[in-house]
Write a protein that holds these residues in place. Structure first.
Motif, PDB file in Angstrom:
ATOM      1  N   ALA A  18      49.212  50.454  14.376  1.00 42.13           N
ATOM      2  CA  ALA A  18      47.808  50.968  14.334  1.00 42.13           C
ATOM      3  C   ALA A  18      47.030  49.844  13.415  1.00 42.13           C
ATOM      4  N   ASP A  19      47.680  48.806  12.895  1.00 39.86           N
ATOM      5  CA  ASP A  19      47.079  47.815  12.060  1.00 39.86           C
ATOM      6  C   ASP A  19      46.179  48.482  10.832  1.00 39.86           C
ATOM      7  N   ALA A  20      46.976  49.279  10.381  1.00 42.02           N
ATOM      8  CA  ALA A  20      46.346  50.165   9.359  1.00 42.02           C
ATOM      9  C   ALA A  20      46.870  49.425   7.883  1.00 42.02           C
ATOM     10  N   SER A  21      45.973  49.766   6.886  1.00 44.74           N
ATOM     11  CA  SER A  21      46.440  49.207   5.482  1.00 44.74           C
ATOM     12  C   SER A  21      47.698  49.886   4.909  1.00 44.74           C
ATOM     13  N   ALA A  22      47.853  51.187   5.261  1.00 43.66           N
ATOM     14  CA  ALA A  22      48.957  52.068   4.912  1.00 43.66           C
ATOM     15  C   ALA A  22      49.427  52.967   5.874  1.00 43.66           C
ATOM     16  N   GLY A  23      50.549  53.390   5.786  1.00 47.81           N
ATOM     17  CA  GLY A  23      51.065  54.447   6.641  1.00 47.81           C
ATOM     18  C   GLY A  23      51.704  55.489   5.851  1.00 47.81           C
ATOM     19  N   VAL A  24      51.427  56.776   6.073  1.00 45.80           N
ATOM     20  CA  VAL A  24      51.941  57.678   4.977  1.00 45.80           C
ATOM     21  C   VAL A  24      52.416  59.149   5.789  1.00 45.80           C
ATOM     22  N   VAL A  25      53.402  59.433   5.421  1.00 47.84           N
ATOM     23  CA  VAL A  25      53.722  60.985   5.597  1.00 47.84           C
ATOM     24  C   VAL A  25      53.571  62.043   4.595  1.00 47.84           C
ATOM     25  N   LEU A  26      52.766  63.052   4.920  1.00 48.40           N
ATOM     26  CA  LEU A  26      52.623  64.289   3.884  1.00 48.40           C
ATOM     27  C   LEU A  26      53.430  65.435   4.524  1.00 48.40           C
ATOM     28  N   GLN A  27      54.012  66.233   3.673  1.00 49.09           N
ATOM     29  CA  GLN A  27      54.691  67.390   4.065  1.00 49.09           C
ATOM     30  C   GLN A  27      54.034  68.418   3.326  1.00 49.09           C
ATOM     31  N   PRO A  28      53.981  69.735   3.872  1.00 46.49           N
ATOM     32  CA  PRO A  28      53.649  70.969   3.027  1.00 46.49           C
ATOM     33  C   PRO A  28      54.537  71.237   1.885  1.00 46.49           C
ATOM     34  N   THR A  29      53.759  71.543   0.980  1.00 50.26           N
ATOM     35  CA  THR A  29      54.413  72.052  -0.547  1.00 50.26           C
ATOM     36  C   THR A  29      54.425  73.693  -0.743  1.00 50.26           C
ATOM     37  N   ALA A  30      55.101  73.913  -1.543  1.00 53.12           N
ATOM     38  CA  ALA A  30      55.459  75.396  -1.836  1.00 53.12           C
ATOM     39  C   ALA A  30      54.052  76.365  -2.019  1.00 53.12           C
ATOM     40  N   ASP A  61      52.003  53.741  -6.340  1.00 52.46           N
ATOM     41  CA  ASP A  61      51.290  54.666  -6.705  1.00 52.46           C
ATOM     42  C   ASP A  61      50.851  55.840  -5.543  1.00 52.46           C
ATOM     43  N   ILE A  62      51.188  55.703  -4.357  1.00 57.89           N
ATOM     44  CA  ILE A  62      50.697  56.625  -3.131  1.00 57.89           C
ATOM     45  C   ILE A  62      51.893  57.760  -3.196  1.00 57.89           C
ATOM     46  N   VAL A  63      52.799  57.227  -3.232  1.00 54.58           N
ATOM     47  CA  VAL A  63      54.272  58.496  -2.972  1.00 54.58           C
ATOM     48  C   VAL A  63      53.944  59.455  -3.989  1.00 54.58           C
ATOM     49  N   GLY A  64      54.045  60.736  -3.679  1.00 51.49           N
ATOM     50  CA  GLY A  64      53.843  61.962  -4.834  1.00 51.49           C
ATOM     51  C   GLY A  64      52.307  62.238  -5.050  1.00 51.49           C
ATOM     52  N   THR A  65      51.450  61.426  -4.306  1.00 47.57           N
ATOM     53  CA  THR A  65      50.132  62.181  -4.472  1.00 47.57           C
ATOM     54  C   THR A  65      49.820  63.269  -3.494  1.00 47.57           C
ATOM     55  N   THR A  66      49.142  64.382  -4.291  1.00 46.59           N
ATOM     56  CA  THR A  66      49.073  65.476  -3.569  1.00 46.59           C
ATOM     57  C   THR A  66      47.596  65.899  -3.048  1.00 46.59           C
ATOM     58  N   ILE A  67      47.628  66.700  -1.969  1.00 49.24           N
ATOM     59  CA  ILE A  67      46.185  67.228  -1.672  1.00 49.24           C
ATOM     60  C   ILE A  67      46.286  68.793  -2.061  1.00 49.24           C
ATOM     61  N   ALA A  68      45.441  69.243  -3.032  1.00 48.52           N
ATOM     62  CA  ALA A  68      45.487  70.384  -3.785  1.00 48.52           C
ATOM     63  C   ALA A  68      45.245  71.674  -2.748  1.00 48.52           C
ATOM     64  N   PRO A  69      45.895  72.849  -3.008  1.00 52.67           N
ATOM     65  CA  PRO A  69      45.461  73.819  -2.051  1.00 52.67           C
ATOM     66  C   PRO A  69      44.181  74.016  -1.821  1.00 52.67           C
ATOM     67  N   GLY A  70      43.695  74.404  -0.792  1.00 54.05           N
ATOM     68  CA  GLY A  70      42.124  74.882  -0.597  1.00 54.05           C
ATOM     69  C   GLY A  70      41.311  73.705  -0.401  1.00 54.05           C
ATOM     70  N   SER A  71      41.749  72.505  -0.265  1.00 56.95           N
ATOM     71  CA  SER A  71      41.170  71.366   0.138  1.00 56.95           C
ATOM     72  C   SER A  71      40.576  71.515   1.602  1.00 56.95           C
ATOM     73  N   PRO A  72      39.404  71.222   1.940  1.00 54.62           N
ATOM     74  CA  PRO A  72      38.674  71.349   3.366  1.00 54.62           C
ATOM     75  C   PRO A  72      39.847  70.830   4.296  1.00 54.62           C
ATOM     76  N   VAL A  73      40.218  69.701   4.232  1.00 53.52           N
ATOM     77  CA  VAL A  73      40.924  69.097   5.181  1.00 53.52           C
ATOM     78  C   VAL A  73      42.194  69.739   5.394  1.00 53.52           C
ATOM     79  N   LEU A  74      42.917  70.419   4.644  1.00 54.45           N
ATOM     80  CA  LEU A  74      44.307  71.033   4.648  1.00 54.45           C
ATOM     81  C   LEU A  74      44.020  72.141   5.864  1.00 54.45           C
ATOM     82  N   VAL A  75      43.028  72.820   6.030  1.00 49.07           N
ATOM     83  CA  VAL A  75      42.708  73.895   6.954  1.00 49.07           C
ATOM     84  C   VAL A  75      42.959  73.172   8.380  1.00 49.07           C
ATOM     85  N   GLN A  76      42.485  71.965   8.609  1.00 51.86           N
ATOM     86  CA  GLN A  76      42.984  71.422   9.989  1.00 51.86           C
ATOM     87  C   GLN A  76      44.423  70.931   9.914  1.00 51.86           C
ATOM     88  N   LEU A  77      44.856  70.330   8.738  1.00 52.59           N
ATOM     89  CA  LEU A  77      46.342  69.810   8.842  1.00 52.59           C
ATOM     90  C   LEU A  77      47.120  70.681   8.899  1.00 52.59           C
TER      91      LEU A  77
END
Length: 516
Positions: free
Chosen positions: A209-221, A238-254
């Motif tokens: 993708a010629d991207a600056s980063a490629g990351v894989v996220l997985q659902p948390t408990a 500093d990227i690994v371990g970053t979380t998207i908190a529950p209730g974030s608007p983008v999570l509904v789609q993801l």
């Protein structure tokens, strides 16, 4: 008019013949804007590629502007205002002698070089407007109708060349994504661990993708999502371990398995992570197969980077689906292999119990009977020792049987395994696996925080390796048996390669050491 046009004719003919020689699209676009600027005698030139759906500039090729001036201008023009927007909304030739008095010229960025005269024409590929060609500040006075006619000829020829280059680029791009998906599938089905498998997907997707980063996220408990694997042109620590908190608007789609396309990660209100300010355009694609959501693949580009095109979005989405299927198949294969191990262990346990233990027990009884019959007591000590040894052996074998019957525990995240994971992650980019050698009991001797410091040094060294060319050998050596100059026990990391860099000759060695 003929006198003005005559000197331009050789330049125009040369330009027309030159356009389309190279099928690489970026090279073709840069040649077009450089040639148009030269033929028209302009000081500045630009070619803006227009996204037909969003009516915005997605790429800008310039001539006569330095890198420092480009940096001052900042982000690409949106196309909502100014002369850029005028040509996007109404793709017709535009000739202005003094832009400072034209109300349509509003919204020029502060860092933009001063300009007065302006000439712009659309570039059409068949019936579709591909982009616009802009010239400003003619060196010998205002632009003329002859300049406009010359520029229209160039734009017409450019449309043909761009059409051919786009077909060629599209074919190459599709081939690269197909090859990448095949490489990921092959890598995942060779028995990689779950962590290595996710890293392979992130690394390969970032490159494609010629991207600056490629990351894989997985659902948390707790209903959020966490970055579990990251590949970056910079240190991904500093990227690994970053979380998207529950209730974030983008999570509904993801979590619903829907792709999310973001124009600018730094300003999009849906993005809430602390690393978002480093990135611009981004794709977040579901990794799902058969209704099972494995995670999300995110591919952010750097801030003010080129937006993703519709074709890139489609190819990346297809890649994510293929990668998800490969992950499911790899997981199923791992489960089958694990089941085979369990069955083999069970067979060994039965054999030990049915054959070895029974024979040992029978021998013990026979010796015990012999000892009782020996009334003289001559063999008592020897037989007692033999009985004790046999009893001890029976207990050890029973313990082994019990251990074989238990499911294996999770492999601890040892320093050795983490070093192997880091070196395996770069193998996708290099095309081969670096050789790794350990000296001493690394896991027992190297403790926190030295182990984390060693891993940080290793990531930095491997990132530097990726920037060098002509690499065929990479050696990683971790030695936990060294003695530092002050006499204390230490650990040393050495990373050697045979590549070439801008400031280095053949071969580079990076060394790091610290008290363990």
């Amino acid at each position: 008019m003929e006198e003005d046009a005559a000197p331009k004719l050789p330049l125009l003919l040369e330009a027309v013949l030159g356009i389309g020689i190279d099928l690489d699209l970026p090279t073709t676009l840069q040649y077009i804007v450089d040639t148009a600027t030269q033929v028209a005698g302009a000081r500045f030139g630009a070619l803006g590629v227009v996204d037909p759906d969003r009516k915005q500039i997605t790429e800008l090729f310039t001539s006569g502007i330095t890198d420092a001036e480009r940096e001052q201008i900042g982000a690409l023009p949106t196309g909502e205002t100014g002369l850029v927007g005028t040509l996007i909304r109404d793709p017709q030739p535009l000739l202005i002698n003094d832009v400072t008095t034209d109300p349509r010229a509003a919204g020029v960025p502060e860092g933009h070089p001063a300009m007065r005269s302006f000439l712009g024409v659309p570039i059409r590929v068949h019936t579709e407007v591909f982009g616009n060609l802009y010239l400003s500040e003619k060196r010998s006075g205002p632009f003329t109708e002859d300049d406009l006619a010359v520029l229209q000829v160039l734009a017409s020829q450019a449309g043909i060349a761009i059409g051919n280059a786009r077909l060629y680029a599209s074919a190459r791009q599709r081939a690269r994504w197909i090859e990448g998906a095949a490489a990921v599938t092959n890598a995942l089905l060779t028995g990689e661990s779950a962590e290595d498998a996710l890293m392979t997907v992130a690394e390969q997707a970032r490159i494609l993708a010629d991207a600056s980063a490629g990351v894989v996220l997985q659902p948390t408990a707790d209903g959020g999502m966490e970055i579990v694997a990251a590949s970056s042109t910079d240190d991904p620590g500093d990227i690994v371990g970053t979380t998207i908190a529950p209730g974030s608007p983008v999570l509904v789609q993801l979590l619903g398995g829907e792709p999310v396309f973001i124009e600018d990660s730094a300003t999009d209100p849906r993005m809430t992570t602390h690393v978002r300010t480093r990135f611009g355009p981004s794709m977040m694609l579901p990794l799902q197969s058969g209704g099972r959501l494995i995670g999300t693949l995110a591919l952010p580009r750097k801030r003010y980077g080129r937006p993703y095109t519709a074709v890139e979005r489609l190819l990346a989405t297809q890649f994510a689906s293929q990668a998800a299927l490969a992950l499911v198949l790899a997981d199923a294969q791992h489960n089958r292999e694990q089941l085979a191990v369990y069955e083999d262990r069970d067979r060994i346990a039965r054999d030990l119990h049915d054959l070895v233990v029974q024979r040992l027990f029978a021998t013990e009884m026979m010796l015990e009977s012999t000892r009782r019959r020996d009334t003289a007591g001559n063999a008592d000590e020897l037989l007692s020792r033999a009985v004790d040894e046999l009893d001890s052996t029976i207990q050890e074998v029973r313990t082994a049987i019990f251990a074989l019957q238990q499911p294996p525990t999770e492999t601890p995240s040892s320093l050795r395994s983490r070093v192997l994971r880091e070196t395996a992650a770069i193998s996708t980019a290099l095309g081969f696996r670096p050789s790794v050698r350990f000296r001493g009991a690394v896991d027992a001797l190297v403790r926190e925080p030295t182990d984390q410091q060693l891993l940080t040094a290793l990531r930095g060294a491997l990132t530097a390796v990726r920037e060098r060319s002509d690499i065929s050998v990479v050696e990683v050596d971790v030695d936990a048996t060294i003695q530092l100059p002050d006499g204390t026990a230490g650990v040393r990391l050495m990373v050697r390669d045979d590549g070439r860099g801008e400031d280095t000759g053949a071969g580079t060695t990076v060394s790091w050491q610290a008290p363990r």
